[in-house]
Design a protein around this motif. Structure first.
Motif, PDB file in Angstrom:
ATOM      1  N   THR A  30       3.820   8.441   3.171  1.00  0.00           N
ATOM      2  CA  THR A  30       4.875   8.974   2.315  1.00  0.00           C
ATOM      3  C   THR A  30       4.687   8.421   0.910  1.00  0.00           C
ATOM      4  O   THR A  30       4.587   7.197   0.734  1.00  0.00           O
ATOM      5  N   ILE A  31       4.630   9.313  -0.079  1.00  0.00           N
ATOM      6  CA  ILE A  31       4.437   8.929  -1.470  1.00  0.00           C
ATOM      7  C   ILE A  31       5.580   9.521  -2.284  1.00  0.00           C
ATOM      8  O   ILE A  31       5.853  10.724  -2.209  1.00  0.00           O
ATOM      9  N   LEU A  32       6.243   8.673  -3.059  1.00  0.00           N
ATOM     10  CA  LEU A  32       7.395   9.091  -3.850  1.00  0.00           C
ATOM     11  C   LEU A  32       7.141   8.782  -5.316  1.00  0.00           C
ATOM     12  O   LEU A  32       6.746   7.661  -5.663  1.00  0.00           O
TER      13      LEU A  32
ATOM     14  N   ARG B 185       6.691   4.724  -5.026  1.00  0.00           N
ATOM     15  CA  ARG B 185       6.689   4.020  -3.750  1.00  0.00           C
ATOM     16  C   ARG B 185       5.754   4.750  -2.798  1.00  0.00           C
ATOM     17  O   ARG B 185       5.876   5.966  -2.618  1.00  0.00           O
ATOM     18  N   GLU B 186       4.864   3.997  -2.221  1.00  0.00           N
ATOM     19  CA  GLU B 186       3.868   4.558  -1.315  1.00  0.00           C
ATOM     20  C   GLU B 186       3.881   3.753  -0.022  1.00  0.00           C
ATOM     21  O   GLU B 186       3.733   2.526  -0.043  1.00  0.00           O
ATOM     22  N   ASN B 187       4.060   4.435   1.092  1.00  0.00           N
ATOM     23  CA  ASN B 187       4.127   3.784   2.398  1.00  0.00           C
ATOM     24  C   ASN B 187       3.126   4.461   3.322  1.00  0.00           C
ATOM     25  O   ASN B 187       3.245   5.656   3.611  1.00  0.00           O
ATOM     26  N   ARG B 188       2.151   3.683   3.771  1.00  0.00           N
ATOM     27  CA  ARG B 188       1.107   4.209   4.651  1.00  0.00           C
ATOM     28  C   ARG B 188       1.136   3.433   5.967  1.00  0.00           C
ATOM     29  O   ARG B 188       1.030   2.204   5.968  1.00  0.00           O
TER      30      ARG B 188
ATOM     31  N   ARG C 226       5.926  13.322  -1.160  1.00  0.00           N
ATOM     32  CA  ARG C 226       4.896  13.917  -0.317  1.00  0.00           C
ATOM     33  C   ARG C 226       4.793  13.114   0.968  1.00  0.00           C
ATOM     34  O   ARG C 226       4.645  11.890   0.929  1.00  0.00           O
ATOM     35  N   ALA C 227       4.868  13.809   2.092  1.00  0.00           N
ATOM     36  CA  ALA C 227       4.774  13.165   3.397  1.00  0.00           C
ATOM     37  C   ALA C 227       3.614  13.779   4.168  1.00  0.00           C
ATOM     38  O   ALA C 227       3.487  15.010   4.244  1.00  0.00           O
ATOM     39  N   HIS C 228       2.742  12.930   4.716  1.00  0.00           N
ATOM     40  CA  HIS C 228       1.597  13.345   5.524  1.00  0.00           C
ATOM     41  C   HIS C 228       1.778  12.753   6.916  1.00  0.00           C
ATOM     42  O   HIS C 228       1.826  11.520   7.068  1.00  0.00           O
ATOM     43  N   ASN C 229       1.877  13.594   7.920  1.00  0.00           N
ATOM     44  CA  ASN C 229       2.014  13.098   9.284  1.00  0.00           C
ATOM     45  C   ASN C 229       1.496  14.142  10.263  1.00  0.00           C
ATOM     46  O   ASN C 229       1.061  15.233   9.880  1.00  0.00           O
ATOM     47  N   ARG C 230       1.570  13.780  11.536  1.00  0.00           N
ATOM     48  CA  ARG C 230       1.128  14.677  12.589  1.00  0.00           C
ATOM     49  C   ARG C 230       2.326  15.417  13.179  1.00  0.00           C
ATOM     50  O   ARG C 230       3.417  14.863  13.264  1.00  0.00           O
ATOM     51  N   ALA C 231       2.111  16.663  13.585  1.00  0.00           N
ATOM     52  CA  ALA C 231       3.171  17.478  14.170  1.00  0.00           C
ATOM     53  C   ALA C 231       2.543  18.443  15.165  1.00  0.00           C
ATOM     54  O   ALA C 231       1.318  18.440  15.384  1.00  0.00           O
TER      55      ALA C 231
ATOM     56  N   THR D 163       4.245  17.707   3.860  1.00  0.00           N
ATOM     57  CA  THR D 163       5.558  18.194   3.427  1.00  0.00           C
ATOM     58  C   THR D 163       5.771  17.803   1.974  1.00  0.00           C
ATOM     59  O   THR D 163       5.628  16.628   1.613  1.00  0.00           O
ATOM     60  N   LEU D 164       6.111  18.771   1.162  1.00  0.00           N
ATOM     61  CA  LEU D 164       6.318  18.537  -0.261  1.00  0.00           C
ATOM     62  C   LEU D 164       7.771  18.843  -0.609  1.00  0.00           C
ATOM     63  O   LEU D 164       8.276  19.930  -0.319  1.00  0.00           O
ATOM     64  N   THR D 165       8.443  17.870  -1.235  1.00  0.00           N
ATOM     65  CA  THR D 165       9.813  18.047  -1.713  1.00  0.00           C
ATOM     66  C   THR D 165       9.860  17.686  -3.185  1.00  0.00           C
ATOM     67  O   THR D 165       9.479  16.566  -3.563  1.00  0.00           O
ATOM     68  N   ARG D 166      10.339  18.612  -4.005  1.00  0.00           N
ATOM     69  CA  ARG D 166      10.441  18.376  -5.447  1.00  0.00           C
ATOM     70  C   ARG D 166      11.874  18.598  -5.905  1.00  0.00           C
ATOM     71  O   ARG D 166      12.510  19.569  -5.504  1.00  0.00           O
TER      72      ARG D 166
END
Length: 685
Positions: free
Chosen positions: A549-551, A529-532, A581-586, A603-606
Motif C-alpha cells: 500500500t502506497i499513499l 507512507r509505504e507499507n510492504r 495504491r494497493a497491490h494484493n492478491r485476490a 486498486t487505485l483511489t484518488r
C-alpha cells in the motif's frame, strides 16, 4: 470550553460531588464523586460551542453545547449546560445511528454566611437505545471554617451537602419513578497547628430507587502530604469506590424476566516518596495497590422467569515504579524500574440450587478464566552534550510479561519479552540549520508455555532509522522527517513457516513555507507512507510480496493573515491531492461454474480538489472552518496468476467498473464566550 465545562458539571442521582481542598495528585480510584461550583473561578456567564464535520463518504458528526449562568439578585445564581451529539450515516435506515442529548441546571440560593439551598435538574436521552433519564434534586449545603481563631490556619474547612428528589427512567418501553437522595462531606484540616500540610477527606454517596431497581454510588477519598525534611517529601492517598447499577433483562417475549445487578467495589492505596540527593541527583518512588471486585447478580421478577447464574471476580493489582535521575553540566541520566502484578479469580453463587456435581462443573468452567499477569520493566536514558550544538542520546528498555492461568484447561500461559536500544544524535550546524538522526532496534519474543498453543510462538526483529532536518534561512523554511523500519516475524515451528512475515514501512514528511510579506505565506506539504508486507523465507532471507500500500498526500496553498490588537484572522486557499495504491492478491470469479482463479490486483483511489480554510480568534470568540471539494475516483487493474485462490473475490464486471463522484468534505468549529462573569468571593459547593 474545557475549564468551564468542568466547573458547570451538575451531578445527577447517581453522582454527588464536592470539591477537595487542594490538588490531590493522580486519582487512583477514578474520578471523585462530584465537582465544585465556584463563582470566584467562573469564566463566563454564557458560552456556545458548535462542531460539525464530515468524516466519511456517508458519515457526518455534530457536537454542540450551550453553557453559562445568570445572576438573579445578590443571593441567587443559575448555572446551566445543554449538550447534543449526533452521528449521521445517510445509508442507514433510519439514517441516524447515534443521537444523544443532555441538559444540566443548577439553582443556588444563599441562605446566610454558612448555608445555601437550591435545586438541580439533569436530563439524559439516548435515541438509539430509547433510554431517557430525568432527575430533580433539592439540595441544602453548609460550610464552616475550622479553627477560625488560629492565625496560621486559614485552610481548615468543612463542607456538607444533602440531596433529595425524584428520578424518572424510561428504557425498553418501561417507565420507573422513584426517590433519589444522597449526602457528601469534604473536610480539609491540618492535623498539627504548626505543620503547613493539610489532610483532605471526601465522603459522598447517592442512592436511587426505581421500582425493582436500585442505583447506588459511594466514594471515600483521603490524601495527605508530609514534608519529611528539606530533601524528602512523602504523600499517602487512600480511596474506596462503590458502584451499583441495576437494569432489566428481557426474556424471549421481550418482557423483563430478571433484574441484573452490576456491582463494582474498589479499595486503593497510593504511597509516593521523593528524595533530593544533593543538587544533582533525585529519587522518586510511586507505589499503588488496588483491590477491585465485580459481581453480576440476577433477581427474578416472576416465578416463571428463568434463573440466571450469579458470577463475579476478585482481583488485586500491585504497581511500583522507582526512578533515579542525575544531572551534571553536560550529562543527564535516568534509570527506572517498574513492576506490575495483576491477579483475577472468578467465582459463582449457587443461586440456581445446583447439585454438588453440577455446581463443581459450573465453577470449574468459570475458573478457566483465572489469570495472573506479572510485568517487569527496566529503562535507562543517557544524554551527553559534547558541545553546546550537539547532543548524543542512548536509551534502552527491557520488559518481560508473564501470563499464568492456573486452570489446566486454559492454554494461554505465555511469556512476552521485549528489548530495545535507541541511539540518537542532534546537531545544530548553523542558527538556521539543524539535523537529527536516530537508529534503534527491538527484539521481541512471544512464547506460549503449553504445547496446545506453541504454533503461535514467534520472534520479531525490528530496525528503525529516523533522519530529519530543519532549515529556515530568512523567509524560507523547510522541515523534513523520515522514518523507515523493517520487521521480520519468524515462527518457531518449521511447519508454520508459511506464516513468517516481513514488513517494511516508510513514512516521509516535507513541509515548505515562504513568507512573501508579513501577511502572505506560501506553503507546500507532502506526506508519503509505504507499507510492504511479504512472505518471509527466513533461512534464505528472501521474501515474496503479498500486500503493498502506497499513499501520497500533497497540498499547496497560500495563506493571508490579518492581525490587530484584539483579533487574529487567517484565510488559506489551495489544492490537495491524495492518492492510494494497493497491490494484493485476490480471486476472480469465472462467469461459468468453477473455482476462482488467482489474480494480482491493483486498486487505485484518488481524492483531489480545491480546499479553503478560515480561522478567526477575537478574545473569547473562536471560529475555524475548512472545506475540501473532493473528486473521488476508484478503479481496478489486474493480471492473472497461476492456480486458484481463496479470499476476497471479484467478478470481471466489478473490476471493469470505474467509480467517480464529487464529495464536499467540511469541518466547522465555533466557540464563543458571549459574556464575561462578574467576580464574586463567595463559594458555592
Amino acid at each position: 470550553m474545557g475549564r468551564l465545562a468542568r466547573l458547570l458539571f451538575i451531578p445527577a442521582a447517581g453522582s454527588c460531588l464536592l470539591p477537595v481542598g487542594r490538588a490531590v495528585g493522580q486519582d487512583i480510584v477514578g474520578q471523585p464523586a462530584g465537582a465544585s461550583l465556584s463563582l470566584a473561578h467562573s469564566d463566563t456567564l454564557l458560552g456556545l460551542s458548535v462542531r460539525a464535520r464530515r468524516v466519511g463518504v456517508s458519515t457526518f458528526t455534530q457536537q454542540s453545547a450551550a453553557y453559562g449562568g445568570l445572576t438573579l439578585g445578590s443571593r441567587q445564581q443559575l448555572r446551566y449546560r445543554l449538550l447534543s451529539e449526533w452521528v449521521y450515516d445517510s445509508r442507514g435506515r433510519p439514517p441516524f445511528v447515534r443521537e444523544d442529548y443532555r441538559g444540566d441546571l443548577l439553582h443556588i440560593l444563599r441562605l446566610g454566611r454558612f448555608w445555601h439551598g437550591g435545586q438541580q435538574v439533569r436530563y439524559d436521552y439516548n435515541r438509539a437505545n430509547g433510554i431517557r433519564t430525568v432527575t430533580w434534586l433539592g439540595r441544602l449545603g453548609w460550610q464552616h471554617r475550622l479553627r477560625p481563631h488560629h492565625p496560621t490556619d486559614t485552610a481548615s474547612t468543612v463542607q456538607a451537602v444533602l440531596l433529595g428528589g425524584l428520578t424518572h427512567d424510561l428504557r425498553n418501553g418501561l417507565q420507573d419513578l422513584g426517590p433519589s437522595y444522597g449526602a457528601a462531606l469534604t473536610a480539609v484540616f491540618r492535623p498539627l497547628p504548626g505543620r503547613p500540610e493539610p489532610v483532605s477527606v471526601q465522603l459522598s454517596g447517592t442512592r436511587t430507587q426505581l421500582g425493582p431497581r436500585t442505583w447506588e454510588r459511594a466514594v471515600a477519598d483521603a490524601w495527605y502530604e508530609q514534608q519529611l525534611d528539606e530533601n524528602a517529601t512523602a504523600a499517602l492517598r487512600l480511596g474506596y469506590r462503590r458502584n451499583r447499577a441495576e437494569d432489566y433483562v428481557l426474556g424471549p417475549d421481550r418482557q423483563p424476566g430478571n433484574v441484573q445487578r452490576i456491582q463494582s467495589d474498589t479499595a486503593a492505596a497510593q504511597l509516593t516518596w521523593s528524595y533530593q540527593l544533593g543538587s544533582q541527583a533525585a529519587f522518586r518512588s510511586d507505589n499503588t495497590a488496588l483491590l477491585p471486585t465485580r459481581q453480576f447478580r440476577y433477581r427474578r421478577l416472576s416465578a416463571a422467569a428463568d434463573t440466571l447464574q450469579n458470577v463475579g471476580y476478585q482481583q488485586y493489582e500491585v504497581d511500583t515504579r522507582q526512578q533515579v535521575s542525575f544531572t551534571h553540566n553536560r550529562l543527564q541520566a535516568r534509570g527506572v524500574f517498574g513492576y506490575h502484578e495483576r491477579a483475577r479469580t472468578y467465582g459463582l453463587d449457587n443461586n440456581r440450587l445446583l447439585s454438588p456435581v453440577r455446581l463443581r462443573t459450573a465453577l470449574e468452567r468459570e475458573q478457566i478464566k483465572d489469570i495472573v499477569e506479572k510485568t517487569t520493566l527496566w529503562q535507562g536514558e543517557l544524554t551527553w552534550l559534547p558541545t553546546p550544538q550537539q547532543a548524543l542520546g542512548v536509551s534502552t528498555t527491557a520488559q518481560l510479561l508473564r501470563v499464568d492461568t492456573p486452570s489446566e484447561a486454559n492454554a494461554q500461559d505465555r511469556d512476552e519479552a521485549s528489548n530495545q536500544l535507541r541511539l540518537s544524535w542532534t546537531a545544530t550546524w548553523h542558527p538556521t540549520f539543524r539535523t537529527s538522526l536516530a537508529l534503534w532496534g527491538e527484539y521481541r519474543q512471544f512464547v506460549f508455555i503449553k504445547a496446545e498453543q506453541s504454533a503461535e510462538n514467534y520472534t520479531d526483529r525490528l530496525l528503525h532509522w529516523e533522519p530529519g532536518f530543519s532549515w529556515a534561512p530568512g523567509r524560507f523554511s523547510w522541515r523534513a522527517s523520515y522514518h523507515l523500519w523493517v520487521s521480520y516475524q519468524v515462527r518457531d515451528r518449521a511447519s508454520e513457516a508459511s506464516r513468517n512475515r516481513a514488513s517494511r514501512v516508510l513514512e516521509m514528511e516535507q513541509h515548505l513555507g515562504y513568507q512573501v510579506t508579513p501577511n502572505w505565506l506560501l506553503t507546500a506539504d507532502y506526506q508519503r507512507r509505504e507499507n510492504r508486507i511479504g512472505l518471509l523465507r527466513w533461512p534464505e532471507f528472501r521474501e515474496s510480496p503479498l500486500d503493498t500500500t502506497i499513499l501520497h498526500d500533497l497540498s499547496a496553498g497560500v495563506r493571508r493573515g490579518w492581525q490587530s490588537a484584539r483579533s487574529h484572522s487567517s484565510l488559506r486557499a489551495g489544492y490537495r491531492f491524495l492518492e492510494q495504491r494497493a497491490h494484493n492478491r485476490a480471486a476472480l470469479v469465472p462467469e461459468a461454474a468453477g473455482p476462482a482463479s488467482l489474480i494480482f490486483l491493483r486498486t487505485l483511489t484518488r481524492q483531489h480538489g480545491p480546499e479553503l480554510a478560515y480561522e478567526r480568534r477575537a478574545g473569547a470568540f473562536t471560529l475555524s472552518g475548512s472545506f475540501w471539494l473532493q473528486s473521488l475516483e476508484n478503479r481496478y487493474r489486474y493480471h492473472a496468476g497461476q492456480g486458484t485462490f481463496v479470499g476476497t473475490s471479484y467478478t470481471a464486471d466489478e473490476l471493469r467498473q470505474r467509480q467517480s463522484r464529487l464529495l464536499p468534505y467540511f469541518e466547522l468549529l465555533l466557540e464563543w464566550q458571549v459574556r464575561r462573569a462578574r467576580r464574586s468571593g463567595y463559594r458555592y459547593f
